[in-house]
Design an enzyme around this catalytic site. Structure first.
Site, PDB file in Angstrom:
ATOM      1  N   CYS A 291      -2.555   1.620   9.284  1.00  0.00           N
ATOM      2  CA  CYS A 291      -3.601   0.669   9.300  1.00  0.00           C
ATOM      3  C   CYS A 291      -4.122   0.556  10.952  1.00  0.00           C
ATOM      4  O   CYS A 291      -5.114   0.136  10.903  1.00  0.00           O
ATOM      5  CB  CYS A 291      -2.927  -0.802   8.735  1.00  0.00           C
ATOM      6  SG  CYS A 291      -1.449  -1.134   9.653  1.00  0.00           S
TER       7      CYS A 291
ATOM      8  N   PRO B 287       1.113  -1.095   0.051  1.00  0.00           N
ATOM      9  CA  PRO B 287       0.060  -0.136  -0.011  1.00  0.00           C
ATOM     10  C   PRO B 287       0.699   1.379  -0.085  1.00  0.00           C
ATOM     11  O   PRO B 287       2.139   1.166  -0.039  1.00  0.00           O
ATOM     12  CB  PRO B 287      -1.013  -0.183   1.248  1.00  0.00           C
ATOM     13  CG  PRO B 287       0.116  -0.796   2.309  1.00  0.00           C
ATOM     14  CD  PRO B 287       1.180  -1.766   1.473  1.00  0.00           C
TER      15      PRO B 287
ATOM     16  N   GLY C  83      -2.939  -4.117   2.054  1.00  0.00           N
ATOM     17  CA  GLY C  83      -3.789  -2.928   1.535  1.00  0.00           C
ATOM     18  C   GLY C  83      -5.280  -3.186   2.220  1.00  0.00           C
ATOM     19  O   GLY C  83      -5.411  -3.626   3.425  1.00  0.00           O
TER      20      GLY C  83
ATOM     21  N   LYS D 119       5.137  -5.163  -5.953  1.00  0.00           N
ATOM     22  CA  LYS D 119       4.430  -4.360  -6.736  1.00  0.00           C
ATOM     23  C   LYS D 119       3.883  -2.976  -5.675  1.00  0.00           C
ATOM     24  O   LYS D 119       3.158  -3.347  -4.907  1.00  0.00           O
ATOM     25  CB  LYS D 119       3.256  -4.954  -7.247  1.00  0.00           C
ATOM     26  CG  LYS D 119       2.435  -4.646  -8.387  1.00  0.00           C
ATOM     27  CD  LYS D 119       2.162  -3.133  -8.324  1.00  0.00           C
ATOM     28  CE  LYS D 119       0.827  -2.797  -7.523  1.00  0.00           C
ATOM     29  NZ  LYS D 119       0.415  -1.550  -7.253  1.00  0.00           N
ATOM     30  N   PRO D 120       4.691  -2.019  -6.027  1.00  0.00           N
ATOM     31  CA  PRO D 120       4.300  -1.014  -4.689  1.00  0.00           C
ATOM     32  C   PRO D 120       2.992  -0.166  -5.265  1.00  0.00           C
ATOM     33  O   PRO D 120       2.688  -0.701  -6.413  1.00  0.00           O
ATOM     34  CB  PRO D 120       5.596  -0.004  -5.142  1.00  0.00           C
ATOM     35  CG  PRO D 120       6.063  -0.051  -6.455  1.00  0.00           C
ATOM     36  CD  PRO D 120       5.763  -1.504  -6.824  1.00  0.00           C
TER      37      PRO D 120
ATOM     38  N   GLU E  88     -13.073   0.617   7.864  1.00  0.00           N
ATOM     39  CA  GLU E  88     -12.106   1.498   8.254  1.00  0.00           C
ATOM     40  C   GLU E  88     -12.311   3.221   7.608  1.00  0.00           C
ATOM     41  O   GLU E  88     -12.919   3.232   6.667  1.00  0.00           O
ATOM     42  CB  GLU E  88     -10.742   1.221   7.615  1.00  0.00           C
ATOM     43  CG  GLU E  88      -9.529   1.636   7.614  1.00  0.00           C
ATOM     44  CD  GLU E  88      -8.364   0.953   7.067  1.00  0.00           C
ATOM     45  OE1 GLU E  88      -8.609   0.796   5.818  1.00  0.00           O
ATOM     46  OE2 GLU E  88      -7.429   0.950   7.576  1.00  0.00           O
TER      47      GLU E  88
ATOM     48  N   GLU F 222       0.491   2.298  -6.637  1.00  0.00           N
ATOM     49  CA  GLU F 222       0.685   3.376  -7.828  1.00  0.00           C
ATOM     50  C   GLU F 222       0.954   4.672  -7.422  1.00  0.00           C
ATOM     51  O   GLU F 222       1.596   5.414  -8.167  1.00  0.00           O
ATOM     52  CB  GLU F 222      -0.317   3.207  -8.893  1.00  0.00           C
ATOM     53  CG  GLU F 222      -1.909   3.400  -8.194  1.00  0.00           C
ATOM     54  CD  GLU F 222      -2.433   2.019  -7.758  1.00  0.00           C
ATOM     55  OE1 GLU F 222      -1.818   1.267  -6.834  1.00  0.00           O
ATOM     56  OE2 GLU F 222      -3.579   1.787  -8.255  1.00  0.00           O
TER      57      GLU F 222
ATOM     58  N   THR G 110      -9.746  -4.747  -1.279  1.00  0.00           N
ATOM     59  CA  THR G 110      -8.822  -5.414  -2.701  1.00  0.00           C
ATOM     60  C   THR G 110      -8.362  -6.666  -1.783  1.00  0.00           C
ATOM     61  O   THR G 110      -8.114  -7.634  -2.846  1.00  0.00           O
ATOM     62  CB  THR G 110      -7.544  -4.151  -2.672  1.00  0.00           C
ATOM     63  OG1 THR G 110      -7.965  -3.024  -2.743  1.00  0.00           O
ATOM     64  CG2 THR G 110      -6.884  -4.656  -3.976  1.00  0.00           C
TER      65      THR G 110
ATOM     66  N   GLU H 288      -2.627  -8.613   5.042  1.00  0.00           N
ATOM     67  CA  GLU H 288      -2.407  -7.664   6.164  1.00  0.00           C
ATOM     68  C   GLU H 288      -3.505  -6.581   5.386  1.00  0.00           C
ATOM     69  O   GLU H 288      -3.139  -5.837   4.832  1.00  0.00           O
ATOM     70  CB  GLU H 288      -0.939  -7.263   6.054  1.00  0.00           C
ATOM     71  CG  GLU H 288       0.022  -8.130   6.624  1.00  0.00           C
ATOM     72  CD  GLU H 288      -0.047  -8.594   8.207  1.00  0.00           C
ATOM     73  OE1 GLU H 288      -0.689  -7.721   9.089  1.00  0.00           O
ATOM     74  OE2 GLU H 288       0.407  -9.666   8.656  1.00  0.00           O
ATOM     75  N   LEU H 289      -4.475  -6.302   6.197  1.00  0.00           N
ATOM     76  CA  LEU H 289      -5.571  -5.655   5.698  1.00  0.00           C
ATOM     77  C   LEU H 289      -5.821  -4.574   6.701  1.00  0.00           C
ATOM     78  O   LEU H 289      -5.247  -4.090   7.715  1.00  0.00           O
ATOM     79  CB  LEU H 289      -6.860  -6.285   5.174  1.00  0.00           C
ATOM     80  CG  LEU H 289      -6.399  -7.634   4.719  1.00  0.00           C
ATOM     81  CD1 LEU H 289      -7.539  -8.410   4.279  1.00  0.00           C
ATOM     82  CD2 LEU H 289      -5.880  -7.171   3.243  1.00  0.00           C
TER      83      LEU H 289
END
Ligand code: NAD
Length: 500
Positions: A277, A146, A221, A171-172, A375, A174, A225, A243-244
């Site tokens: 988070c 994220p 993230g 994959k960072p 959240e 965007e 997602t 890890e949300l």
């Protein structure tokens, strides 16, 4: 245009689109990175796959030393990385300097812990036998990350995966790909293909999840997602670490040191503009100290300095205009349900440019009806007076999320009761949001699956293999054919059906 980092070198994207990277504090486009095509993704997966067998066979001490070298080089580049993180993420420069330092520590810790995490010996039943459990790597791990802590969240996972013998594709987010792309250069001490960085939006990211040649997806993230990633990983039963998000409760009991609790509360609510988070979102304060606590909390909230993240401020910008809109929409929803704004709630008048928002405190007197069951990723603290610890725990647990929870009290008994009964992966007593590389981090309920850090965080990137060894090569007559047992007095005609 930036380039992807694949197979140990920076390469142009082939046929991909582009992503404009914006500075959230100025709204200026500061860079353009590739939005990876299917061909780019294939290339990265191929590079990681090719590199994995040799990386896995490398002497574990040598692997650990290479990771320490990565940590050294990260430390040397700390200032440049902190500037990049601040420009792309809007978080304050001082926090970003800390983020790099925490990343260095995490890499070193995981590199060492992995050396003693190769497996274990379990008790064999026979004297000439040995039963060992080997922890084996999965192969190629995709790390989807994220925007809020691009480097430290990478450092909580990638070294663990690498130390265990996997190769990685990162994959960072965007919005924040620049510091991560820079890692290609910094980690160039690793063999080519072991560490790759692919920038992409949702579809490119989804391709990495679905790709038949990636073995595990470590996703950090949002719940939304994460749930999509879980579904996309299902057809191939891909291994997952999720890890949300969270909606963390913060309990203040009547016997707490109120001045300390209020400082902790303001920090836990507004650190990184509430985009953590484990940000505290739902505050439950015992009635008998509610007025005194709120007076202190609101005074400290007034002192929070919001502004240019390169200046001496406490809070920078939110990541995007959309992110700020979501906070404003939530605030509208709360006030429509009767919540009262006690402080903040506006775009700061002195900051018309950039995605800034005031640290905001809202009072909810009917939390069950008023609190959104999701959240809120922004600087919004929802406070509610409660009768006692029982009511605080009940309301704290009335959420589908269960990442972290904080408690302020001087009573050991109350602290331990809260620690035992709160449904969360981390409970902080009198000191919120402290992470420890040696302790597991992750969520209960819809906040996640699996753990980072600690020994659990290495285990997350390995699969066990039980190996049974008979070093005497002795026969097992009691088990092998002829399979002899005393006669059993039943026949084919006997069908022992209950009640028949
Ligand atoms: P996000 O879910 O919007 O995006 C996360 C990543 O998923 C990005 O890299 C994005 O490009 C990628 N992505 C988007 N669509 C995808 C798809 N279909 N398939 C695969 N990947 C896809 O989250 P965000 O806004 O970047 O980050 C904020 C969220 O992350 C918050 O919910 C926060 O709580 C959570 N978070 C959790 C932790 C934790 O450790 N539990 C840590 C930090 C942030």
């Amino acid at each position: 245009m930036e380039r992807l980092f694949i197979g140990g070198e920076y390469v142009e994207s082939v046929g991909g689109g582009t992503i404009a990277v914006e500075d959230p504090a100025t709204e200026e486009v500061i860079a353009v990175v590739p939005d990876a095509s299917a061909e780019d993704v294939d290339r990265a997966v191929h590079a990681a796959r090719q590199a994995q067998p040799a990386w896995r066979r490398m002497d574990a001490l040598e692997r650990a030393e290479l990771l320490h070298r990565c940590a050294d080089r990260l430390n040397e580049a700390a200032d440049d990385l902190a500037v990049l993180l601040t420009r792309e993420g809007g978080k304050t420069l001082k926090e970003n300097r800390d983020e790099v330092a925490w990343s260095v520590t995490a890499i070193r810790h995981l590199a060492e812990v992995a050396r003693t995490s190769r497996g274990r010996v379990v008790g064999a039943t026979k004297p000439d036998q040995l039963n060992v459990v080997l922890n084996e790597p999965y192969g190629v791990v995709v790390h989807i990350l994220p925007f809020n802590y691009p480097l430290v969240l990478l450092a909580w996972q990638v070294p663990a995966a690498l130390a265990a013998g996997n190769t990685c594709i990162v994959k960072p987010a965007e919005q924040t790909p620049l510091a991560t792309l820079k890692l290609g250069e910094i980690f160039s001490c690793l063999p080519p293909g072991v560490f790759n960085v692919v920038t992409a939006t949702g579809p490119g990211s989804a391709r990495l999840v679905e790709h038949p040649d990636t073995d595990m997806i470590a996703f950090t993230g949002s719940v939304q997602t994460g749930s999509r990633v879980m579904a996309a990983a299902a057809p191939r039963i891909k291994k997952l670490l999720l890890e949300l998000g969270g909606s963390d409760p913060f309990l203040v009991l009547g016997d707490a040191k109120l001045d300390v609790a209020a400082r902790g509360a303001v920090f836990a609510a507004f650190l990184n503009a509430g985009q953590v988070c484990t940000s505290a979102e739902r505050f439950f304060v015992e009635e008998r100290v509610y007025d005194a606590f709120m007076a202190e909390m609101l005074k400290l909230r007034d002192a929070v300095r919001v502004g240019d993240p390169f200046d001496d401020v406490d809070m920078g910008a939110l990541i995007s205009g959309d992110a700020r809109e979501q906070v404003i929409r939530t605030l509208d929803e709360l006030t429509e349900r009767g919540a009262r704004v006690l402080a903040g709630g506006e775009v700061p008048a002195h900051l018309p440019k950039g995605y800034f928002f005031e640290p905001t405190v809202v009072e909810l007197t009917e939390p069950r009806r008023q609190t959104p069951n999701r959240e809120v990723f922004g600087p919004l603290a929802m406070v509610t007076p409660v009768r006692d610890l029982d009511e605080a725990i009940e309301l704290a647990n009335a959420s589908d999320l269960g990442l972290g929870a904080s408690v302020y009290t001087s009573s050991l008994e109350a602290a331990m009761r809260a620690a035992t009964e709160l449904q969360a992966g981390m409970v902080w007593i009198n000191d919120p949001l402290k992470d420890n590389d040696a302790a597991p981090f992750g969520g209960w309920k819809m906040s996640g699956l699996g753990r980072e850090l600690g020994t659990e965080g290495i285990a997350a990137f390995t699969q066990t293999k039980h190996v049974h060894i008979d070093f005497a090569q002795a026969p097992s007559p009691e088990w092998w054919f002829p399979y002899e047992r005393p006669p059993i007095p039943v026949s084919r005609g006997t069908l022992p059906i209950p009640g028949a």
